[in-house]
Write an enzyme that holds these catalytic residues in place. Structure first.
Site, mmCIF file in Angstrom:
data_model
loop_
_atom_site.group_PDB
_atom_site.id
_atom_site.type_symbol
_atom_site.label_atom_id
_atom_site.label_comp_id
_atom_site.label_asym_id
_atom_site.label_seq_id
_atom_site.Cartn_x
_atom_site.Cartn_y
_atom_site.Cartn_z
ATOM 1 N N SER A 75 0.833 -1.214 0.000
ATOM 2 C CA SER A 75 0.000 0.000 0.000
ATOM 3 C C SER A 75 0.866 1.263 0.000
ATOM 4 O O SER A 75 2.008 1.252 0.457
ATOM 5 C CB SER A 75 -0.903 0.014 1.233
HETATM 6 N N1 SAM Z 1 -0.540 -4.455 4.082
HETATM 7 C C1 SAM Z 1 0.140 -4.935 2.915
HETATM 8 C C2 SAM Z 1 1.540 -4.456 2.836
HETATM 9 O O1 SAM Z 1 1.938 -3.684 3.684
HETATM 10 O O2 SAM Z 1 2.212 -4.910 1.939
HETATM 11 C C3 SAM Z 1 -0.581 -4.609 1.646
HETATM 12 C C4 SAM Z 1 -1.640 -5.521 1.409
HETATM 13 S S1 SAM Z 1 -2.297 -5.641 -0.180
HETATM 14 C C5 SAM Z 1 -2.932 -4.097 -0.484
HETATM 15 C C6 SAM Z 1 -3.661 -6.663 0.183
HETATM 16 C C7 SAM Z 1 -3.320 -8.077 0.518
HETATM 17 O O3 SAM Z 1 -4.471 -8.695 0.970
HETATM 18 C C8 SAM Z 1 -2.837 -8.881 -0.665
HETATM 19 O O4 SAM Z 1 -1.580 -9.397 -0.394
HETATM 20 C C9 SAM Z 1 -3.868 -9.975 -0.801
HETATM 21 O O5 SAM Z 1 -3.329 -11.207 -1.206
HETATM 22 C C10 SAM Z 1 -4.399 -10.043 0.602
HETATM 23 N N2 SAM Z 1 -5.709 -10.652 0.755
HETATM 24 C C11 SAM Z 1 -6.812 -10.523 -0.023
HETATM 25 N N3 SAM Z 1 -7.820 -11.239 0.480
HETATM 26 C C12 SAM Z 1 -7.368 -11.814 1.609
HETATM 27 C C13 SAM Z 1 -7.941 -12.670 2.597
HETATM 28 N N4 SAM Z 1 -9.194 -13.076 2.522
HETATM 29 N N5 SAM Z 1 -7.176 -13.054 3.632
HETATM 30 C C14 SAM Z 1 -5.891 -12.677 3.737
HETATM 31 N N6 SAM Z 1 -5.299 -11.892 2.835
HETATM 32 C C15 SAM Z 1 -6.016 -11.449 1.783
#
Ligand code: SAM
Length: 656
Positions: free
Chosen positions: A62
């Site tokens: 993000s």
């Molecule tokens: N906070 C993260 C960082 O600092 O890198 C950024 C996260 S990214 C915007 C969103 C993440 O949510 C992705 O890696 C995606 O695979 C994960 N994601 C989506 N659905 C999910 C779920 N149901 N459970 C866990 N992770 C999930």
């Protein structure tokens, strides 16, 4: 090589502080975490750009400002335990770890979870644990959390995540369609039951993909909420007096043992429903044992009545001890009268008997064994008097025996009561020749005395040990009954949900090492044991404030938000059966597998401290094969107004 420290400093000043983030701890954390370590190597030079960046598995890290905004909104304290859903690169989790005590992070891509885990280790973040999984279910094993940060955009705020917040806890999460502009929401749990929501502006996140969000195709996973799933699976129950009521339970009738629970010890609907189901099982399906969570010698008085066996001279009236209303009530009376008249129309072998599985009436059992031996073997009766004499000083206060055993360091009555049972069992053939029923009764009483001796002795060692002894005793008594009645015997058990709902799947088993009769039946009989739980949202209940206090009728508080009861209430069906057997109602069952709070009201009900006194975590479909719901319920009516015995005629067979 790029000067990352300077770039980081500039990022905090220009992109974050300048945009209005003032929380010093968040700013300090952003200054400390080397963002370049969280992006693919070839993008390290862009790590401090004012934008999200691509990472492995087609996901993103993000934008720094958004991470800071979400963390500031979460109002973190140093001592907090925080859940991050969607940990991606692990960057936000690392920033969190600079601010709070403990971070649990979940990521659905194994590749990302593994990489992030390695980074944490390399950079020395010992207070972060990263798991692969579906974070839309939260992380019940570690709940409750002071804050939950969801780093991907959901279709809605999953109720399970709210449930995993502490009261006072904050959830920060984007909600909206994949690919569209989404809303960042902040939700604060202001009490057990209440949540406050704020909108924090427009954002753009990758989609949250999971059971409570989107599918890979961008559709809502199951558009139905849990109450809607329950509503769709629920089979409305007819009137309690309608024969169709019992017929709905025919699906469980091929089992050898059907265990019927209750969510309190003083709710009329639970008794009447169990009576209706039991009558059906007796009449149509050959059930011949009704075994209840009551003391053996007391239930034996009722059994003599329902099977029209001779009364025993000098026998005490049944159920005279606290909590009398549990069995001396109009619903139980109607059921035993029905059983007696039905038994009068069939051969003795097809009659249904009424038995008690519990072990509290030590004095009654001692007397019953001695009386029996007086009739069949006076010499043995003299020996029994002497042996049981050991417990006599404690007859009125059996807890005193436990204390004595602890202070003296040995249990002086253990040997004699065990010996008494052994001898009774050894003489089985001889005694049974006289009268099988009377022998069964005496042997059950002797077993009760032996187990009650142990029960009171271990009561001082710990709650789990005495609870387990009691439930094991109930289970063994049930097995003895089934054995005694031959290979075709079938039993209905009436006991509280806490005894019947498989304890291996509640806080009881998982946290407190307690087992119960439902679990033992499942282990022995598998699908030949069917466990049925009962629940209610609100109404009145007969109960006491403390042990031995008078009976009162109290209002049952409306069920807590997020509990199984509240979900059942929100389904909007007044009374229903939810079939949760394997392969049936799969969508609802799957959704119910999220651990939730479940209410347990016993003899004592303390509405003031309800959350702590009466709710525990459970997994409903693992506890029960069926869930019977009455949205509003009413207290049982005690036969003697709880205190004043009525006329003899009216009271029979409960006695005066
Ligand atoms: N906070 C993260 C960082 O600092 O890198 C950024 C996260 S990214 C915007 C969103 C993440 O949510 C992705 O890696 C995606 O695979 C994960 N994601 C989506 N659905 C999910 C779920 N149901 N459970 C866990 N992770 C999930």
């Amino acid at each position: 090589m790029a000067d990352f420290a300077a770039a980081r400093e500039k990022m905090v000043e220009r992109q974050i502080a300048a945009r209005g983030i003032h929380d010093e701890r968040v700013l300090a954390a952003m200054r400390a975490v080397p963002r370049e370590a969280f992006v693919p190597e070839h993008l390290a030079e862009f790590a401090y750009e004012d934008a999200p960046l691509p990472i492995e598995a087609d996901q993103t890290i993000s934008q720094p400002y958004i991470v800071a905004l979400m963390l500031e909104a979460a109002e973190l304290e140093g001592s907090d335990k925080v859940l991050e859903v969607g940990s991606g690169s692990g960057y936000a989790a690392a920033v969190l770890a600079q601010v709070v005590d403990e971070v649990i992070a979940i990521e659905r891509h194994l590749e990302l979870a593994t990489l992030a885990g390695e980074r944490m280790e390399r950079l020395g973040y010992e207070n972060v644990s990263i798991y692969e999984g579906d974070g839309t279910r939260g992380f019940p094993e570690e709940a409750p959390f002071d804050a939950v940060i969801v780093s991907a955009s959901g279709s809605h705020v999953p109720d399970v995540l709210l449930q995993q917040l502490e009261v006072g806890g904050r959830l920060v999460m984007p909600v909206g369609e994949p690919g569209a502009v989404q809303k960042l929401l902040k939700i604060t749990r202001s009490s057990e039951d209440e949540y406050e929501q704020e909108e924090m502006g427009a954002v753009r996140f990758v989609p949250l993909i999971g059971a409570h969000a989107w599918t890979e195709k961008g559709e809502r996973a199951d558009p139905r909420s849990l109450p809607e799933l329950i509503r769709d699976a629920a089979e409305p129950l007819p009137d309690l007096d309608d024969p169709a009521f019992g017929a709905l339970f025919d699906r469980f009738a091929s089992a050898k043992v059907v265990l019927l629970g209750e969510a309190s010890h003083g709710t009329s609907e639970f008794y009447r429903a169990r009576a209706a189901i039991t009558q059906r099982l007796i009449e149509e399906h050959g059930f011949n044992i009704v075994a209840v969570e009551a003391d053996w010698p007391d239930a034996a008085v009722i059994d003599r009545y329902v099977r029209d066996r001779p009364e025993r001279e000098g026998e005490e009236a049944a159920f005279q001890r606290f909590p009398t209303w549990m069995w001396r009530n109009t619903d139980v009376q109607a059921f035993i009268r029905w059983t007696r008249s039905r038994n009068a129309t069939v051969e003795p072998e097809r009659m249904a008997g009424f038995y008690g599985l519990d072990l509290y009436n030590l004095g009654g059992s001692i007397r019953a064994v001695i009386d029996y031996l007086d009739d069949v073997d006076p010499e043995a009766a003299a020996v029994a008097r002497e042996r049981y004499g050991c417990l006599q000083p404690f007859a009125k206060n059996p807890q005193g025996y436990g204390r004595m055993a602890i202070t003296r360091g040995y249990a002086q009555c253990e040997q004699p009561v065990a010996q008494m049972l052994r001898e009774l069992l050894q003489k089985r053939m001889e005694y049974v020749a006289e009268d099988g029923d009377e022998y069964l009764d005496a042997a059950a009483n002797a077993r009760l005395v032996k187990n009650a001796e142990a029960y009171y002795r271990v009561m001082y060692h710990g709650a789990a040990e005495s609870w387990n002894l009691r439930d094991t005793h109930m289970f063994e008594t049930l097995c003895q009954l089934l054995d005694a009645k031959g290979p075709d015997a079938k039993a209905v058990v009436w006991a509280h949900n806490s005894h019947i709902g498989n304890a291996a799947h509640t806080e009881m088993g998982q946290v407190r090492d307690e087992l119960n009769i439902g679990q033992l039946c499942k282990e022995k009989f598998g699908e030949q044991a069917r466990l049925i739980g009962f629940g209610t949202h609100t109404g009145t209940v007969a109960c006491a404030t403390d042990w031995d206090d008078p009976m009162e009728v109290k209002d049952v508080r409306p069920s807590l938000a997020g509990s199984y009861e509240r979900m059942s209430h929100d389904a909007g069906v007044e009374r229903f059966l939810l079939d949760m057997r394997q392969g049936v109602n799969e969508a609802a069952v799957e959704a119910l597998m999220e651990p939730r709070l479940e209410r347990f009201i016993g003899v004592i009900y303390r509405p003031e401290t309800e959350r702590w006194s009466h709710y525990a975590q459970a997994v409903l479909p693992n506890q029960f094969d069926g869930w019977v719901w009455f949205d509003e319920t009413s207290a049982v009516t005690p036969l003697d107004g709880g205190e004043q015995p009525a006329g003899e005629e009216e009271m029979y067979p409960f006695g005066l």
